[in-house]
Design an enzyme around this catalytic site. Structure first.
Site, PDB file in Angstrom:
ATOM      1  N   ASN A  29      33.320   5.148  79.148  1.00  0.00           N
ATOM      2  CA  ASN A  29      34.647   4.537  79.026  1.00  0.00           C
ATOM      3  C   ASN A  29      35.161   3.869  80.313  1.00  0.00           C
ATOM      4  OD1 ASN A  29      34.913   7.044  80.186  1.00  0.00           O
ATOM      5  ND2 ASN A  29      36.825   7.536  79.151  1.00  0.00           N
ATOM      6  N   GLU A  54      34.009  16.957  84.555  1.00  0.00           N
ATOM      7  CA  GLU A  54      35.196  16.203  84.112  1.00  0.00           C
ATOM      8  C   GLU A  54      35.028  15.984  82.619  1.00  0.00           C
ATOM      9  OE1 GLU A  54      37.752  15.437  85.843  1.00  0.00           O
ATOM     10  OE2 GLU A  54      37.095  15.624  87.913  1.00  0.00           O
ATOM     11  N   CYS A 112      39.938   9.996  78.591  1.00  0.00           N
ATOM     12  CA  CYS A 112      39.864  11.456  78.504  1.00  0.00           C
ATOM     13  C   CYS A 112      41.221  12.130  78.608  1.00  0.00           C
ATOM     14  CB  CYS A 112      38.950  11.970  79.598  1.00  0.00           C
ATOM     15  SG  CYS A 112      39.408  11.334  81.220  1.00  0.00           S
ATOM     16  N   GLU A 165      37.999  15.230  91.186  1.00  0.00           N
ATOM     17  CA  GLU A 165      37.620  13.934  91.750  1.00  0.00           C
ATOM     18  C   GLU A 165      38.864  13.346  92.394  1.00  0.00           C
ATOM     19  OE1 GLU A 165      35.564  11.966  88.378  1.00  0.00           O
ATOM     20  OE2 GLU A 165      33.747  12.476  89.487  1.00  0.00           O
TER      21      GLU A 165
HETATM   22  N1  LIG Z   1      37.591  14.266  82.422  1.00  0.00           N
HETATM   23  C1  LIG Z   1      37.177  13.040  82.672  1.00  0.00           C
HETATM   24  O1  LIG Z   1      37.281  12.563  83.802  1.00  0.00           O
HETATM   25  C2  LIG Z   1      36.577  12.199  81.592  1.00  0.00           C
HETATM   26  C3  LIG Z   1      36.037  12.762  80.456  1.00  0.00           C
HETATM   27  N2  LIG Z   1      35.460  11.971  79.489  1.00  0.00           N
HETATM   28  C4  LIG Z   1      34.965  12.593  78.259  1.00  0.00           C
HETATM   29  O2  LIG Z   1      33.708  12.047  77.915  1.00  0.00           O
HETATM   30  C5  LIG Z   1      33.534  12.036  76.506  1.00  0.00           C
HETATM   31  C6  LIG Z   1      33.055  10.668  76.060  1.00  0.00           C
HETATM   32  O3  LIG Z   1      31.948  10.272  76.781  1.00  0.00           O
HETATM   33  P1  LIG Z   1      30.473  10.333  76.189  1.00  0.00           P
HETATM   34  O4  LIG Z   1      29.651   9.422  77.019  1.00  0.00           O
HETATM   35  O5  LIG Z   1      30.516  10.136  74.729  1.00  0.00           O
HETATM   36  O6  LIG Z   1      30.081  11.860  76.482  1.00  0.00           O
HETATM   37  P2  LIG Z   1      28.657  12.553  76.367  1.00  0.00           P
HETATM   38  O7  LIG Z   1      28.894  13.964  76.744  1.00  0.00           O
HETATM   39  O8  LIG Z   1      28.022  12.254  75.082  1.00  0.00           O
HETATM   40  O9  LIG Z   1      27.759  11.820  77.475  1.00  0.00           O
HETATM   41  C7  LIG Z   1      28.126  11.768  78.829  1.00  0.00           C
HETATM   42  C8  LIG Z   1      26.898  11.521  79.673  1.00  0.00           C
HETATM   43  O10 LIG Z   1      26.031  12.636  79.589  1.00  0.00           O
HETATM   44  C9  LIG Z   1      24.709  12.222  79.260  1.00  0.00           C
HETATM   45  N3  LIG Z   1      24.079  13.315  78.515  1.00  0.00           N
HETATM   46  C10 LIG Z   1      24.126  13.547  77.185  1.00  0.00           C
HETATM   47  N4  LIG Z   1      23.452  14.681  76.895  1.00  0.00           N
HETATM   48  C11 LIG Z   1      22.972  15.178  78.074  1.00  0.00           C
HETATM   49  C12 LIG Z   1      22.206  16.330  78.422  1.00  0.00           C
HETATM   50  N5  LIG Z   1      21.799  17.210  77.525  1.00  0.00           N
HETATM   51  N6  LIG Z   1      21.901  16.510  79.722  1.00  0.00           N
HETATM   52  C13 LIG Z   1      22.320  15.647  80.671  1.00  0.00           C
HETATM   53  N7  LIG Z   1      23.034  14.547  80.389  1.00  0.00           N
HETATM   54  C14 LIG Z   1      23.378  14.300  79.105  1.00  0.00           C
HETATM   55  C15 LIG Z   1      24.937  10.951  78.468  1.00  0.00           C
HETATM   56  O11 LIG Z   1      23.779  10.149  78.433  1.00  0.00           O
HETATM   57  C16 LIG Z   1      26.070  10.319  79.242  1.00  0.00           C
HETATM   58  O12 LIG Z   1      25.597   9.666  80.404  1.00  0.00           O
HETATM   59  C17 LIG Z   1      34.873  12.394  75.942  1.00  0.00           C
HETATM   60  O13 LIG Z   1      34.885  13.737  75.531  1.00  0.00           O
HETATM   61  C18 LIG Z   1      35.818  12.220  77.102  1.00  0.00           C
HETATM   62  O14 LIG Z   1      36.974  12.950  77.014  1.00  0.00           O
HETATM   63  C19 LIG Z   1      35.389  10.631  79.626  1.00  0.00           C
HETATM   64  C20 LIG Z   1      35.908  10.021  80.741  1.00  0.00           C
HETATM   65  C21 LIG Z   1      36.598  10.752  81.783  1.00  0.00           C
END
Ligand SMILES: NC(=O)C1=CN([C@@H]2O[C@H](COP(=O)(O)OP(=O)(O)OC[C@H]3O[C@@H](n4cnc5c(N)ncnc54)[C@H](O)[C@@H]3O)[C@@H](O)[C@H]2O)C=CC1
Length: 520
Positions: free
Chosen positions: A181, A278, A312, A492
């Site tokens: 995002n 995060e 997020c 962060e």
């Molecule tokens: N707290 C924060 O700063 C933020 C949190 N988010 C959260 O992120 C989510 C959306 O992002 P997505 O990319 O769909 O999340 P996701 O958890 O599906 O993927 C995030 C990253 O992790 C990698 N990944 C997936 N499975 C993995 C594994 N088993 N081992 C290591 N890496 C793995 C993905 O390829 C990607 O690069 C939402 O829940 C959102 O709230 C998003 C932006 C900011």
């Protein structure tokens, strides 16, 4: 350098169009041709792979890149490069690192429009917002550049003239794993503090948004970082696992969903590696009847519709005090109707497409379920097809306002990660606090009120990492950002992040003789 194709056929390819040409691109014209991994200071194809992923332009549904997901050997090579660069970089003084980071920040500023354009093409957010993301990115580099030279330990006087001191030392090779995002911003928010502290970094973007991290890698190299200090490996879960499990990786900083965060933590636990997580949220925004209504409405829109709601920390549970709920709702709908949806590269667009087709379906599914559970769709929530034919296959939807919501509805409990605002009514401060905290997430919250004492009282009671008073979704780099509860831990931005990218060494210095019970 950016290499891309303009037009659909090979005949219209032109390489290295330069910053001005990229910034002037229009939707439907970009194709990524160059390798998407970055290792040893250059773009490379991975030496091995574990499958491929396609990256799309959400505005048109076109494939803009096919990436080879890095395999175990490629990950190991990246780690090897990073280790070599770490040896050089970690020996530099804070002022030397500061200088390089400032130069990188200057280059990001200079290339702001080109970076924002690429981000918009690959992510779908409006160019207006993408430029703001680039601003918080270079600001982050400048901020940590400034802190690099002031990182220092302590000197402690001990009996008999002996003393001790502490050294704040880097961890080594850090891994950054990003969500889709805020692709460029996440890469900067992770790498700037890591590198300022003297670490090396391997960054893995989301496979949905692989492109912009390469621009950062190229800028870092040109700014003077040793080759291998910042590497990019592309891929999904399998590549991420290779990174987290690598024995020479010292730390993982992850941005993404709660379920993936749990896996990252498990993997890191096996190597006793520190992690920063995060994760997601379902944040409350509390609007008291004594608020400045105009500001509260603006705040609610900021809390829900930036980046098509794919944020997020969005305040998607909008609690409004009973006395003003009708007026507030009417005004929110009026302002939401005005949001211009469409081609994200147009200057006046304020809402682009969602990230991809499955996500659009997922968000639509939440709205359908909300209706089945008794919520009223007051506005929007429909798939939207812009009139421009080139946008016909994009992933657009109208921003959605749900009323008649209850706390037990799925739309109120789960993170939707789309432009869906749920409005809930409340009567008392105690009641709303209990309801706001009744969630396993704890990323952010907002409160709108004119009562200064109530504002701080409520902020103190909310179980969240960030609380906005009379605003929402502003993220100055000087302030730490991160979650409570299942929204993660570690921070962060802000000064505190230095602690998450360094370790403390204690040195004891004996100035007298050794006193020992073993020798007379
Ligand atoms: N707290 C924060 O700063 C933020 C949190 N988010 C959260 O992120 C989510 C959306 O992002 P997505 O990319 O769909 O999340 P996701 O958890 O599906 O993927 C995030 C990253 O992790 C990698 N990944 C997936 N499975 C993995 C594994 N088993 N081992 C290591 N890496 C793995 C993905 O390829 C990607 O690069 C939402 O829940 C959102 O709230 C998003 C932006 C900011």
């Amino acid at each position: 350098m950016l290499h891309c194709a303009v037009g659909c056929g090979l005949t219209s390819l032109f390489r290295t169009p330069g910053i001005a040409a990229v910034a002037a691109m229009s939707t439907g014209t970009f194709v990524q041709l160059e390798p998407l991994n970055y290792r040893g200071g250059v773009r490379v194809e991975p030496v091995d792979s574990c499958g491929t992923e396609k990256a799309f332009e959400p505005a048109t549904g076109r494939v803009i890149a096919t990436l080879r997901c890095s395999g175990e050997r490629e990950v190991s090579l990246a780690v090897k490069n990073a280790k070599a660069a770490f040896k050089v970089w970690s020996k530099k003084s804070g002022m030397e690192r500061c200088e390089v980071l400032l130069e990188a920040a200057r280059m990001i500023k200079e290339q702001k429009n080109a970076i924002a354009t690429i981000e918009t093409i690959n992510n779908g957010k409006s160019i207006f917002e993408a430029r703001l993301d680039v601003d918080t990115s270079w600001q982050c580099l400048e901020y940590y550049a400034g802190l690099a030279a002031s990182m220092a330990g302590e000197h402690v006087q001990l009996p008999g003239g002996s003393f001790g001191y502490t050294r704040r030392e880097p961890l080594g090779v850090c891994v950054g794993i990003g969500a889709w995002n805020y692709p460029f911003q996440i890469a900067c928010w992770k790498s700037a503090p890591a590198l300022a502290c003297g670490n090396a970094m391997i960054f893995k973007p989301s496979p949905f948004t692989p492109v912009s991290a390469l621009l950062l890698a190229e800028i870092y190299t040109k700014a003077g970082m040793p080759p291998g200090l910042f590497n990019v490996v592309q891929g999904g879960a399998a590549t991420g696992q290779f990174l987290c499990q690598h024995p020479d990786v010292a730390k993982v900083s992850f941005t993404g969903s709660v379920p993936t965060g749990m896996k990252i933590m498990e993997m890191s636990a096996k190597g006793i590696k520190p992690v920063t997580l995060e994760l997601g949220g379902k944040s409350p925004l509390i609007i008291f009847s004594d608020c400045d209504l105009k500001n509260a409405v603006k705040g609610a829109l900021l809390a829900n519709f930036l980046s098509q709601g794919q944020v997020c920390c969005n305040g998607t549970r909008v609690f409004v005090q009973k006395e003003i709920i009708d007026k507030f709702t009417e005004e929110v709908v009026k302002q939401t109707e005005k949001i211009k949806i469409g081609d994200p590269l147009l200057e006046d667009t304020r809402m682009g497409p969602l990230i991809n087709s499955p996500h659009l379906e997922r968000v639509s599914g939440f709205i359908k379920l909300a209706k089945e559970q008794g919520a009223t769709v007051l506005y929007g929530g429909d798939v939207y097809v812009p009139t421009d034919p080139k946008l016909k296959f994009g992933y657009y939807m109208t921003p959605c306002i749900l009323t008649n919501c209850r706390d037990d509805m799925t739309c109120v409990k789960e993170e939707i990660f789309g432009p869906v605002m749920s409005i809930l009514s409340f009567e008392t401060e105690a009641e709303v606090l209990a309801r706001a905290n009744d969630t396993s997430f704890g990323l952010a919250a907002g409160v709108f009120t004119s009562d200064i004492q109530r504002a701080h009282r409520v902020a103190a009671e909310l179980q969240v990492g960030t609380c906005y008073i009379n605003n929402y979704n502003v993220s100055p780099v000087e302030l730490p950002f991160g979650g409570y509860k299942k929204s993660g831990f570690g921070r962060e931005n802000g000064r505190v992040t230095i602690e998450y990218y360094t370790q403390l060494k204690t040195v004891y210095v004996e100035m007298g003789d050794v006193e020992s019970p073993f020798e007379s």
